[in-house]
Each structure stands twice: as structure tokens, then as C-alpha cells.
Design a protein around this motif. Structure first.
Motif, short mmCIF file in Angstrom:
data_model
loop_
_atom_site.label_atom_id
_atom_site.label_comp_id
_atom_site.label_asym_id
_atom_site.label_seq_id
_atom_site.Cartn_x
_atom_site.Cartn_y
_atom_site.Cartn_z
N TRP A 47 0.47 -0.98 -2.92
CA TRP A 47 1.42 -2.12 -3.66
C TRP A 47 2.61 -1.98 -2.83
O TRP A 47 2.90 -1.32 -1.70
CB TRP A 47 1.79 -1.19 -5.12
N ASP A 83 4.37 -4.95 -7.67
CA ASP A 83 3.69 -3.60 -8.12
C ASP A 83 2.34 -4.06 -8.19
O ASP A 83 1.43 -2.96 -8.71
CB ASP A 83 4.38 -3.13 -9.44
N LEU A 86 -1.54 -4.00 -7.40
CA LEU A 86 -2.16 -3.40 -6.54
C LEU A 86 -3.12 -4.18 -5.48
O LEU A 86 -3.93 -5.08 -6.25
CB LEU A 86 -2.95 -2.51 -7.07
#
Length: 126
Positions: free
Chosen positions: A57, A88, A90
């Protein structure tokens, strides 16, 4: 001893990236966070103990990055291009990798690195 580097041979020629190494959990957690710039042909090589589906991230990363995921045989299994900073979300290629090379956003495409491209590690101790 020479600086650690990763070399790719592509249809566009040879590309050598001088790398910092991220071996420990702390080094891997920090990665390239808080940097305001990353010179061309520079990056960070994450060395994991075992192949796994690694995900990254960009919460405290301030610059866009390409993430080049390498399998145990050091061939590219996938690339996340131009990962947006300060998010944030992933990022993963959903395939096992043992190494991940982070470089400046757009560099992988510029140098013709694609899945299947083989990497050679220079002066990298595992």
C-alpha cells in the motif's frame, strides 16, 4: 564491492537499476515512504524469505511507483504500474513472488519490462 543492482535485458536494451535492499520487516514496512523523489534508474529491492502473494500500500508514500514482482527464478510475474501515492489500496499481481522491485512510476514501461522479462541480481547478497 559494487553497489547492489538489478539488470534487465529487454527489447529496448539493458536497464540497470541501482537498488537499496529491504530485508528486515522494518525495512520492508518503511519501503520508500516519505521520500519526495526517487532518481531514475534507482529503486528498492524487497527480498522475501519465501514466495507469496505480496501486497503493498502507498499510505505514506509520496511519489508514484512501479512495482515489479519477480518469481523465485527472477522472472517478472507481474507489474503494478504508476501506483498512486498516499492511498491505502492494496497493490498486488495476485501471483506468488519472492522479490519486488520498486522504481519510479512509468520506468518499467519506459524500459520495456514486461511479464516474463528476466532479472539478474548484481552484488545482491540474499
Amino acid at each position: 564491492m559494487a553497489d547492489p543492482a538489478v539488470r534487465f535485458a529487454t527489447s529496448r536494451g539493458t536497464w540497470v537499476v541501482k537498488v537499496e535492499l529491504a530485508r528486515s520487516e522494518a525495512e520492508q514496512s518503511r519501503g520508500l515512504m516519505f521520500r519526495t523523489e526517487l532518481d531514475r534508474d534507482r529503486g528498492m529491492l524487497f527480498l522475501f524469505q519465501v514466495p507469496d502473494e505480496h501486497a503493498f500500500w502507498m499510505h505514506d508514500t509520496l511519489i508514484p511507483l512501479d512495482m515489479i514482482f519477480l518469481g523465485e527464478d527472477r522472472s517478472v510475474v507481474g507489474i503494478v504500474s504508476n501506483a498512486a501515492p498516499r492511498t491505502d489500496t492494496l497493490r498486488s499481481v495476485h501471483k506468488p513472488s519472492k522479490y519486488v522491485l520498486e522504481v519510479g512510476g512509468g520506468e518499467a514501461a519506459l524500459h520495456g519490462v514486461v511479464p516474463g522479462t528476466r532479472a539478474v541480481f548484481l552484488a545482491v547478497r540474499e
